[in-house]
Design a protein around this motif. Structure first.
Motif, PDB file in Angstrom:
ATOM      1  N   ALA A   5       0.816  -1.220   0.000  1.00 11.00           N
ATOM      2  CA  ALA A   5       0.000   0.000   0.000  1.00 11.00           C
ATOM      3  C   ALA A   5       0.850   1.270   0.000  1.00 11.00           C
ATOM      4  CB  ALA A   5      -0.928   0.001   1.222  1.00 11.00           C
ATOM      5  N   ALA A   6       2.169   1.114  -0.013  1.00  9.90           N
ATOM      6  CA  ALA A   6       3.022   2.284   0.201  1.00  9.90           C
ATOM      7  C   ALA A   6       2.795   3.392  -0.832  1.00  9.90           C
ATOM      8  CB  ALA A   6       4.491   1.853   0.193  1.00  9.90           C
ATOM      9  N   ARG A   7       2.726   3.031  -2.117  1.00  5.47           N
ATOM     10  CA  ARG A   7       2.620   4.085  -3.130  1.00  5.47           C
ATOM     11  C   ARG A   7       1.338   4.900  -2.936  1.00  5.47           C
ATOM     12  NH1 ARG A   7       0.931   4.631  -8.533  1.00  5.47           N
ATOM     13  NH2 ARG A   7       2.166   6.176  -9.656  1.00  5.47           N
ATOM     14  N   ARG A   8       0.266   4.203  -2.604  1.00  2.00           N
ATOM     15  CA  ARG A   8      -1.003   4.898  -2.384  1.00  2.00           C
ATOM     16  C   ARG A   8      -0.872   5.907  -1.226  1.00  2.00           C
ATOM     17  NH1 ARG A   8      -6.376   4.075  -3.435  1.00  2.00           N
ATOM     18  NH2 ARG A   8      -7.852   4.570  -1.769  1.00  2.00           N
ATOM     19  N   TYR A   9      -0.174   5.519  -0.171  1.00  2.05           N
ATOM     20  CA  TYR A   9      -0.089   6.380   1.018  1.00  2.05           C
ATOM     21  C   TYR A   9       0.997   7.440   0.916  1.00  2.05           C
ATOM     22  CZ  TYR A   9      -3.755   3.934   3.392  1.00  2.05           C
ATOM     23  OH  TYR A   9      -4.994   3.458   3.732  1.00  2.05           O
ATOM     24  N   LEU A  10       1.843   7.340  -0.104  1.00  2.08           N
ATOM     25  CA  LEU A  10       2.854   8.394  -0.289  1.00  2.08           C
ATOM     26  C   LEU A  10       2.194   9.747  -0.553  1.00  2.08           C
ATOM     27  CD1 LEU A  10       5.624   6.531  -2.305  1.00  2.08           C
ATOM     28  CD2 LEU A  10       5.968   7.788  -0.161  1.00  2.08           C
ATOM     29  N   ASP A  11       0.969   9.728  -1.065  1.00  5.44           N
ATOM     30  CA  ASP A  11       0.249  10.989  -1.288  1.00  5.44           C
ATOM     31  C   ASP A  11       0.091  11.775   0.012  1.00  5.44           C
ATOM     32  OD1 ASP A  11      -0.017  10.446  -3.919  1.00  5.44           O
ATOM     33  OD2 ASP A  11      -2.072   9.671  -3.794  1.00  5.44           O
ATOM     34  N   ARG A  12       0.072  11.062   1.128  1.00  2.08           N
ATOM     35  CA  ARG A  12      -0.115  11.724   2.434  1.00  2.08           C
ATOM     36  C   ARG A  12       1.188  12.008   3.152  1.00  2.08           C
ATOM     37  NH1 ARG A  12      -3.784   8.125   5.956  1.00  2.08           N
ATOM     38  NH2 ARG A  12      -2.683   9.382   7.499  1.00  2.08           N
ATOM     39  N   ALA A  13       2.325  11.552   2.590  1.00  2.00           N
ATOM     40  CA  ALA A  13       3.600  11.637   3.333  1.00  2.00           C
ATOM     41  C   ALA A  13       4.410  12.874   2.929  1.00  2.00           C
ATOM     42  CB  ALA A  13       4.424  10.377   3.089  1.00  2.00           C
ATOM     43  N   ASP A  14       5.061  13.473   3.913  1.00  2.20           N
ATOM     44  CA  ASP A  14       5.981  14.596   3.646  1.00  2.20           C
ATOM     45  C   ASP A  14       7.419  14.119   3.550  1.00  2.20           C
ATOM     46  OD1 ASP A  14       4.046  16.874   3.933  1.00  2.20           O
ATOM     47  OD2 ASP A  14       3.781  15.904   5.882  1.00  2.20           O
ATOM     48  N   HIS A  15       7.731  12.975   4.143  1.00  2.00           N
ATOM     49  CA  HIS A  15       9.086  12.425   4.112  1.00  2.00           C
ATOM     50  C   HIS A  15       8.993  10.905   4.089  1.00  2.00           C
ATOM     51  CE1 HIS A  15      10.668  16.243   5.859  1.00  2.00           C
ATOM     52  NE2 HIS A  15       9.540  16.195   6.540  1.00  2.00           N
ATOM     53  N   VAL A  16       9.981  10.291   3.448  1.00  2.00           N
ATOM     54  CA  VAL A  16      10.264   8.879   3.713  1.00  2.00           C
ATOM     55  C   VAL A  16      11.528   8.886   4.560  1.00  2.00           C
ATOM     56  CG1 VAL A  16      11.161   6.760   2.676  1.00  2.00           C
ATOM     57  CG2 VAL A  16       9.142   7.880   1.693  1.00  2.00           C
ATOM     58  N   LEU A  17      11.495   8.159   5.650  1.00  2.00           N
ATOM     59  CA  LEU A  17      12.653   8.116   6.560  1.00  2.00           C
ATOM     60  C   LEU A  17      13.017   6.659   6.817  1.00  2.00           C
ATOM     61  CD1 LEU A  17      14.675   9.250   8.642  1.00  2.00           C
ATOM     62  CD2 LEU A  17      12.791   9.383  10.291  1.00  2.00           C
ATOM     63  N   VAL A  18      14.248   6.305   6.441  1.00  3.05           N
ATOM     64  CA  VAL A  18      14.714   4.927   6.658  1.00  3.05           C
ATOM     65  C   VAL A  18      16.117   4.954   7.266  1.00  3.05           C
ATOM     66  CG1 VAL A  18      13.362   3.931   4.753  1.00  3.05           C
ATOM     67  CG2 VAL A  18      15.688   4.769   4.313  1.00  3.05           C
TER      68      VAL A  18
END
Ligand SMILES: O=C(COP(=O)(O)O)[C@H](O)[C@H](O)COP(=O)(O)O
Length: 339
Positions: A186-199
């Motif tokens: 589901a990650a790509r769908r929820y990237l619309d809501r994200a300001d950062h990816v942090l790993v």
């Protein structure tokens, strides 16, 4: 253990097993445990000569080194401790090993705190952060931001097959961060809501490639496509010195049963119970049933998909990380446990 080699204390064997079995996991935690195990080896060694003490310590380091191949923090930790072992008597060697291991552990914790302060500067009030796996370096950035009053939300990827996302979610809920747990798919769908990816990272190569939990590279490519910046939190202990001389980072392949149980395999292939239809599941995994399962634990994210690598020495564009590597490691990459 290789026959004819000096014995190591049981605590070293059990730490090595805990790392292999992932009861101790995550690159920084593995490094910390390895340093502690060398200190225990030194403390409990029954060696009666300096040469015997050193041989035991090298065997202990090799035993720990051979557990998991991808997180360079492990050999970096072992190298750091072994290079500080000094003295002409067993007592002096024991003391210097323990002190060196303890100073390593202190530096590791301090580096993580400093890195957290730096990473927190990238986060703004109200930001939504998407995470993958469980990284103590990444969490340190979130913790520092929260401590300075920044309000954050998190979208936490489950992270198959071992579901380390649950550990991240648990920690974030302890800090009262609103968490949305999602399946990896589901990650790509929820990237619309994200300001950062942090790993986090297990290893950073000289060209700025980031080796981290399997799925990181796909996440980073999707994040770039969606315009979400990718931030990698990685102490300098994650820099892989061998990659300066052209070596590649070995990607660990783990047991297929992490993906598929023997029973599930049998249900796919139709393999019969080896001892008849007794209902207690198959007795052995067939090797010639035409089904191959592969379980790589890590992948490589090319530098062009990474916006910043945050270390305790500041944040870097991935392409310039090699400068820091040269400064910290020089060009020497010999292994003290191989001498
Ligand atoms: O990929 C993982 C853990 O993989 P595994 O669960 O297979 O060990 C983490 O992102 C890094 O190790 C960084 O963690 P940290 O920031 O804590 O060093």
């Amino acid at each position: 253990m290789v026959t004819g080699e000096p014995s190591v204390v049981p605590a070293v064997e059990s730490t090595a097993e805990d790392i292999s079995e992932m009861r101790i996991r995550g690159a920084a935690t593995i490094a910390d445990a390895a340093a502690a195990a060398l200190a225990t080896q030194a403390d409990r060694s029954a060696a009666d000569t300096p040469a015997a003490f050193r041989r035991e310590l090298r065997t202990a380091a090799r035993t720990l080194y051979e557990t998991r191949p991808t997180a360079v923090s492990l050999p970096n930790a072992l190298r750091y401790v072994l290079r500080g072992v000094d003295g002409d008597t067993v007592a002096a060697l024991r003391t210097s090993t323990i002190e060196r291991a303890e100073s390593f552990q202190r530096d590791l914790a301090a580096a993580q705190d400093t890195l957290g302060e730096i990473g927190a500067n990238r986060l703004r009030d109200g930001d939504v952060v998407m995470t993958h796996c469980h990284s103590t370096d990444a969490l340190s950035c979130l913790e520092a931001a929260l401590e300075s009053g920044t309000e954050l939300e998190a979208i936490v990827k489950e992270t198959r097959p071992r579901k380390q996302g649950h550990i991240t979610a648990r920690q974030l809920r302890e800090w009262d961060v609103p968490v949305t747990l999602i399946a990896d798919n589901a990650a790509r769908r929820y990237l619309d809501r994200a300001d950062h990816v942090l790993v986090g990272a297990d290893s950073i190569a000289a060209d700025g490639s980031v080796v981290n939990k399997i799925g990181t590279s796909g996440l980073a490519v999707n994040a770039r496509e969606r315009g979400v910046p990718v931030m990698v939190a990685a102490q300098t202990i994650k820099l892989h010195p061998d990659t300066m001389t052209g070596h590649t980072v070995e990607i660990e392949m783990r047991d297929e049963r992490e993906l598929l149980s023997d029973e599930e395999r049998a249900s796919i292939t139709g393999a019969a119970d080896a001892d008849g239809a007794d209902g207690d599941g198959p007795d052995a995994v067939a090797t010639d049933d035409g089904l191959r399962v592969e379980n790589p634990a890590f992948d490589v994210t090319p530098p062009r998909y990474v916006d910043a690598i945050v270390t305790e020495r500041g944040q870097f564009p991935p392409e310039s990380i090699v400068t820091l590597m040269r400064e910290l490691f020089g060009e020497t990459t010999d292994e003290p446990w191989e001498t």
